[in-house]
Design an enzyme around this catalytic site. Sequence first.
Site, PDB file in Angstrom:
ATOM      1  N   GLY A 152       0.815  -1.211   0.000  1.00  0.00           N
ATOM      2  CA  GLY A 152       0.000   0.000   0.000  1.00  0.00           C
ATOM      3  C   GLY A 152       0.846   1.258   0.000  1.00  0.00           C
ATOM      4  O   GLY A 152       2.032   1.226  -0.309  1.00  0.00           O
ATOM      5  N   VAL A 162      10.986   3.265 -11.312  1.00  0.00           N
ATOM      6  CA  VAL A 162      10.451   4.566 -11.737  1.00  0.00           C
ATOM      7  C   VAL A 162      11.132   5.647 -10.888  1.00  0.00           C
ATOM      8  O   VAL A 162      11.257   5.502  -9.667  1.00  0.00           O
ATOM      9  CB  VAL A 162       8.917   4.620 -11.565  1.00  0.00           C
ATOM     10  CG1 VAL A 162       8.373   5.991 -11.941  1.00  0.00           C
ATOM     11  CG2 VAL A 162       8.261   3.535 -12.416  1.00  0.00           C
ATOM     12  N   LEU A 189      11.464   6.299  -6.847  1.00  0.00           N
ATOM     13  CA  LEU A 189      10.205   6.465  -6.118  1.00  0.00           C
ATOM     14  C   LEU A 189      10.099   5.380  -5.052  1.00  0.00           C
ATOM     15  O   LEU A 189      10.413   4.220  -5.298  1.00  0.00           O
ATOM     16  CB  LEU A 189       9.005   6.380  -7.063  1.00  0.00           C
ATOM     17  CG  LEU A 189       8.870   7.473  -8.130  1.00  0.00           C
ATOM     18  CD1 LEU A 189       7.470   7.442  -8.728  1.00  0.00           C
ATOM     19  CD2 LEU A 189       9.162   8.863  -7.578  1.00  0.00           C
ATOM     20  N   SER A 192       7.734   4.444  -1.218  1.00  0.00           N
ATOM     21  CA  SER A 192       6.729   4.846  -0.233  1.00  0.00           C
ATOM     22  C   SER A 192       7.373   5.553   0.953  1.00  0.00           C
ATOM     23  O   SER A 192       6.724   6.316   1.654  1.00  0.00           O
ATOM     24  CB  SER A 192       5.948   3.620   0.244  1.00  0.00           C
ATOM     25  OG  SER A 192       5.290   3.016  -0.855  1.00  0.00           O
ATOM     26  N   SER A 252       3.428   6.175  -8.274  1.00  0.00           N
ATOM     27  CA  SER A 252       3.334   5.840  -9.705  1.00  0.00           C
ATOM     28  C   SER A 252       4.225   4.659 -10.080  1.00  0.00           C
ATOM     29  O   SER A 252       4.001   4.011 -11.109  1.00  0.00           O
ATOM     30  CB  SER A 252       3.622   7.056 -10.581  1.00  0.00           C
ATOM     31  OG  SER A 252       4.879   7.598 -10.274  1.00  0.00           O
ATOM     32  N   LYS A 308      13.493  -1.882  -8.115  1.00  0.00           N
ATOM     33  CA  LYS A 308      14.091  -1.039  -7.072  1.00  0.00           C
ATOM     34  C   LYS A 308      14.490  -1.891  -5.868  1.00  0.00           C
ATOM     35  O   LYS A 308      15.540  -1.679  -5.271  1.00  0.00           O
ATOM     36  CB  LYS A 308      13.130   0.068  -6.620  1.00  0.00           C
ATOM     37  CG  LYS A 308      13.814   1.039  -5.640  1.00  0.00           C
ATOM     38  CD  LYS A 308      12.850   1.978  -4.968  1.00  0.00           C
ATOM     39  CE  LYS A 308      12.149   1.324  -3.815  1.00  0.00           C
ATOM     40  NZ  LYS A 308      12.891   1.430  -2.537  1.00  0.00           N
ATOM     41  N   ASP A 309      13.645  -2.876  -5.537  1.00  0.00           N
ATOM     42  CA  ASP A 309      13.985  -3.818  -4.463  1.00  0.00           C
ATOM     43  C   ASP A 309      14.677  -5.015  -5.107  1.00  0.00           C
ATOM     44  O   ASP A 309      14.099  -6.099  -5.228  1.00  0.00           O
ATOM     45  CB  ASP A 309      12.715  -4.231  -3.711  1.00  0.00           C
ATOM     46  CG  ASP A 309      12.044  -3.033  -3.043  1.00  0.00           C
ATOM     47  OD1 ASP A 309      12.643  -2.456  -2.126  1.00  0.00           O
ATOM     48  OD2 ASP A 309      10.935  -2.669  -3.461  1.00  0.00           O
ATOM     49  N   HIS A 366       4.315   1.850  -8.350  1.00  0.00           N
ATOM     50  CA  HIS A 366       3.398   0.713  -8.204  1.00  0.00           C
ATOM     51  C   HIS A 366       2.432   0.646  -9.392  1.00  0.00           C
ATOM     52  O   HIS A 366       2.102  -0.438  -9.878  1.00  0.00           O
ATOM     53  CB  HIS A 366       2.563   0.839  -6.924  1.00  0.00           C
ATOM     54  CG  HIS A 366       3.357   0.757  -5.657  1.00  0.00           C
ATOM     55  ND1 HIS A 366       3.627   1.865  -4.887  1.00  0.00           N
ATOM     56  CD2 HIS A 366       3.928  -0.291  -5.022  1.00  0.00           C
ATOM     57  CE1 HIS A 366       4.332   1.492  -3.831  1.00  0.00           C
ATOM     58  NE2 HIS A 366       4.537   0.195  -3.885  1.00  0.00           N
TER      59      HIS A 366
END
Length: 283
Positions: A31, A178, A186, A188, A35, A151-152, A37
Amino acid sequence: MNTVKTVRELRAAVAHARSAGKRIGFVPTMGNLHSGHATLVTKAAQQSDFVVASIFVNPLQFGAGEDLDKYPRTLAADQEKLLQAGCNLLFAPTVEEMYPGGMTGQTRVSVPQLSEGLCGASRPGHFEGVATVVSKLFNMVQPDMAVFGQKDYQQLAVIRAMVHDLNMPIQIIGEPTVRAADGLALSSRNGYLTEEQRAIAPVLYRSLSQIAAAIKGGDHDFAKLRAEQIQHIEAAGLRLDYLEVRQGVHLRAATPEDRDVVILVAAYLGATRLIDNLHLNLA
């Protein structure tokens, strides 16, 4: 887009889609969507006929003193973003639905070697928590394919290995990171940054880019390249966790002979831990 909260409802909705001959795509998230995700969901929609996303902040992958309690829960905004990106079904379970017997006696899935070092060193148990919850979600959804962000990178490597080693019939797609206009990946967790910290944060991507350019130019003195950029990162006011050059699949230390290389970085800016990487295919 329907939202369901129980495994029973999830299974019924997926069974209905599958009986209509649909290929099932899956995007697991925690959650607080951005963008990045949305591009994962869009990719899943391109490669499948019915897209399931999950939102679950998984306690099993957070260590003591990490941000489990303050991790943002933004369900209504997330639902809107998922709908726009082409999601068909959202699974948003409670902790009790995911771990009905509690977490202490929960069967764990662990991927040795790949889970060790890098983020695994500073977050012990993290990748076991990730592999366990993703394994559960894969069994609940039974997708044909699933999309994860690059990214991960270590997480993606762990999940690819788990799927391969446990013979899970699921295609895993890694989607490129992204970035904001200034290069910051990007995340969270970027929302935790102050305005001043946000202005400093792109130093990580600049350092990765400079190492990548040097390696592409034939410089294989990884220790020197790392030392130079560690200076830059620390001079900018970040506290480095790691900066490493690794082989792209097994994540062992890279050698000059490797054609598949990834440069990975993690650093703290104030209390916020930022990670990033650049993956190189050297022809």
